[in-house]
Design a protein around this motif. Structure first.
Motif, PDB file in Angstrom:
ATOM      1  N   THR A  15       3.880   0.390 -12.024  1.00  0.00           N
ATOM      2  CA  THR A  15       2.607   0.786 -12.629  1.00  0.00           C
ATOM      3  C   THR A  15       2.466   0.206 -14.037  1.00  0.00           C
ATOM      4  O   THR A  15       3.436  -0.239 -14.653  1.00  0.00           O
ATOM      5  CB  THR A  15       2.493   2.318 -12.685  1.00  0.00           C
ATOM      6  OG1 THR A  15       3.670   2.845 -13.281  1.00  0.00           O
ATOM      7  CG2 THR A  15       2.333   2.898 -11.297  1.00  0.00           C
ATOM      8  N   ARG A  43      -3.298  -2.582  -5.679  1.00  0.00           N
ATOM      9  CA  ARG A  43      -3.811  -1.281  -6.092  1.00  0.00           C
ATOM     10  C   ARG A  43      -3.279  -0.188  -5.166  1.00  0.00           C
ATOM     11  O   ARG A  43      -3.071  -0.427  -3.982  1.00  0.00           O
ATOM     12  CB  ARG A  43      -5.343  -1.275  -6.016  1.00  0.00           C
ATOM     13  CG  ARG A  43      -6.023  -2.250  -6.942  1.00  0.00           C
ATOM     14  CD  ARG A  43      -6.175  -1.698  -8.345  1.00  0.00           C
ATOM     15  NE  ARG A  43      -6.865  -2.643  -9.219  1.00  0.00           N
ATOM     16  CZ  ARG A  43      -7.620  -2.265 -10.247  1.00  0.00           C
ATOM     17  NH1 ARG A  43      -7.755  -0.977 -10.543  1.00  0.00           N
ATOM     18  NH2 ARG A  43      -8.200  -3.169 -11.011  1.00  0.00           N
ATOM     19  N   THR A  44      -3.110   0.992  -5.727  1.00  0.00           N
ATOM     20  CA  THR A  44      -2.814   2.141  -4.881  1.00  0.00           C
ATOM     21  C   THR A  44      -4.131   2.560  -4.252  1.00  0.00           C
ATOM     22  O   THR A  44      -5.196   2.131  -4.691  1.00  0.00           O
ATOM     23  CB  THR A  44      -2.274   3.322  -5.711  1.00  0.00           C
ATOM     24  OG1 THR A  44      -3.312   3.789  -6.578  1.00  0.00           O
ATOM     25  CG2 THR A  44      -1.095   2.904  -6.565  1.00  0.00           C
ATOM     26  N   PRO A  45      -4.068   3.412  -3.234  1.00  0.00           N
ATOM     27  CA  PRO A  45      -5.301   3.929  -2.631  1.00  0.00           C
ATOM     28  C   PRO A  45      -6.220   4.532  -3.709  1.00  0.00           C
ATOM     29  O   PRO A  45      -7.435   4.423  -3.627  1.00  0.00           O
ATOM     30  CB  PRO A  45      -4.792   5.010  -1.679  1.00  0.00           C
ATOM     31  CG  PRO A  45      -3.426   4.564  -1.303  1.00  0.00           C
ATOM     32  CD  PRO A  45      -2.862   3.916  -2.535  1.00  0.00           C
ATOM     33  N   GLY A  46      -5.616   5.133  -4.715  1.00  0.00           N
ATOM     34  CA  GLY A  46      -6.393   5.764  -5.779  1.00  0.00           C
ATOM     35  C   GLY A  46      -6.935   4.808  -6.832  1.00  0.00           C
ATOM     36  O   GLY A  46      -7.718   5.197  -7.679  1.00  0.00           O
ATOM     37  N   GLY A  47      -6.479   3.542  -6.779  1.00  0.00           N
ATOM     38  CA  GLY A  47      -7.009   2.554  -7.705  1.00  0.00           C
ATOM     39  C   GLY A  47      -6.089   2.149  -8.839  1.00  0.00           C
ATOM     40  O   GLY A  47      -6.453   1.306  -9.662  1.00  0.00           O
ATOM     41  N   SER A  48      -4.892   2.707  -8.892  1.00  0.00           N
ATOM     42  CA  SER A  48      -3.951   2.326  -9.954  1.00  0.00           C
ATOM     43  C   SER A  48      -3.322   0.971  -9.645  1.00  0.00           C
ATOM     44  O   SER A  48      -3.031   0.653  -8.500  1.00  0.00           O
ATOM     45  CB  SER A  48      -2.848   3.384 -10.079  1.00  0.00           C
ATOM     46  OG  SER A  48      -3.389   4.611 -10.502  1.00  0.00           O
ATOM     47  N   LYS A  50      -0.612  -2.030  -9.425  1.00  0.00           N
ATOM     48  CA  LYS A  50       0.813  -2.161  -9.109  1.00  0.00           C
ATOM     49  C   LYS A  50       1.250  -3.606  -9.313  1.00  0.00           C
ATOM     50  O   LYS A  50       0.658  -4.519  -8.745  1.00  0.00           O
ATOM     51  CB  LYS A  50       1.075  -1.769  -7.652  1.00  0.00           C
ATOM     52  CG  LYS A  50       0.748  -0.332  -7.311  1.00  0.00           C
ATOM     53  CD  LYS A  50       1.167   0.003  -5.890  1.00  0.00           C
ATOM     54  CE  LYS A  50       0.411  -0.782  -4.844  1.00  0.00           C
ATOM     55  NZ  LYS A  50       0.770  -0.387  -3.465  1.00  0.00           N
TER      56      LYS A  50
ATOM     57  N   GLY B  17       5.261   8.156  -6.374  1.00  0.00           N
ATOM     58  CA  GLY B  17       4.224   7.918  -5.374  1.00  0.00           C
ATOM     59  C   GLY B  17       4.504   6.667  -4.564  1.00  0.00           C
ATOM     60  O   GLY B  17       4.336   6.640  -3.346  1.00  0.00           O
ATOM     61  N   GLU B  21       5.531   6.070  -0.526  1.00  0.00           N
ATOM     62  CA  GLU B  21       4.979   5.058   0.378  1.00  0.00           C
ATOM     63  C   GLU B  21       6.072   4.201   1.015  1.00  0.00           C
ATOM     64  O   GLU B  21       6.047   3.950   2.206  1.00  0.00           O
ATOM     65  CB  GLU B  21       4.038   4.132  -0.390  1.00  0.00           C
ATOM     66  CG  GLU B  21       2.663   4.697  -0.659  1.00  0.00           C
ATOM     67  CD  GLU B  21       1.807   3.699  -1.422  1.00  0.00           C
ATOM     68  OE1 GLU B  21       2.102   2.489  -1.355  1.00  0.00           O
ATOM     69  OE2 GLU B  21       0.862   4.130  -2.113  1.00  0.00           O
TER      70      GLU B  21
END
Lengths: 108, 108
Positions: A15, A43-48, A50, B17, B21
């Motif tokens: 992150t 991106r993570t599903p939430g939008g962060s 990576k 998180g 995954e």
DNA sequence: CGTGTAAGGAATTCTGACACG
DNA sequence: CGTGTAAGGAATTCTGACACG
């Protein structure tokens, strides 16, 4: 025969906060270089965002060039040129591989 | 002569998180294995856990053993035993290295 | 152009506890 | 014993914008 090796180095799992710590860059800088298409986090599903270790290395190279007064646009051009050279090499290897598979060892 | 090699594999940079995954485990499970002293993530200044790729591999081994009915306590004992064996080997290599440094190649 | 910052909101993570068994 | 879950709070991250230059 898979497409790309997925080593630790290229897995996008870090992150932005950790990237900030590791590179010493601000989040603003990191996001800006993405805006300028120098870096491409997942991106993570939430939008962060990576990043991978490769991304981190690339970010540090970018930071060095910026310090040297190179503009993001120029850095991008360089990267595109490098990518083309790489693709050419990869293509050559692939052709060699195909010839090899059909006719056996041809070198020498 | 440094203490520990810091390769990508052992850098603790992955948040829980992502670990969820990558391993398919629940955060509850991941935290519980830490509570049982099977895994030791680092922390961000804010308190978020950070794992390495090695940790992820270890977590998957742990999960397998749990599925096989092995209890966390037993897994812990195994790990302690393995560590002792490792340390012994490392110690032996270190002594060899010291002898080597003082008297040159002694083997054979 | 490259970067800092305040703003508001959303996603992420944390701990301690209750539950089942 | 190992895991799910709801609870409340804190840390993390996101975007779009204004500012400087």
């Amino acid at each position: 025969m898979a497409a790309a090796e997925s080593s630790y180095k290229d897995k996008k799992v870090i992150t932005i906060g950790i990237v900030r710590e590791l590179t010493g860059l601000s989040e603003r800088q990191i996001r800006y270089y993405e805006e300028r298409k120098l870096i491409f986090p997942d991106r993570t599903p939430g939008g962060s965002r990576k990043y991978s270790f490769s991304d981190i290395e690339l970010l540090m190279e970018i930071a060095n060039k910026i310090e040297d007064g190179v503009q993001t646009y120029e850095i991008r051009q360089e990267m595109i040129r490098e990518k083309r050279a790489m693709d050419k090499k990869t293509h050559h290897k692939m052709i060699q591989g195909q010839l090899n598979a059909q006719f056996g060892i041809q070198k020498r």
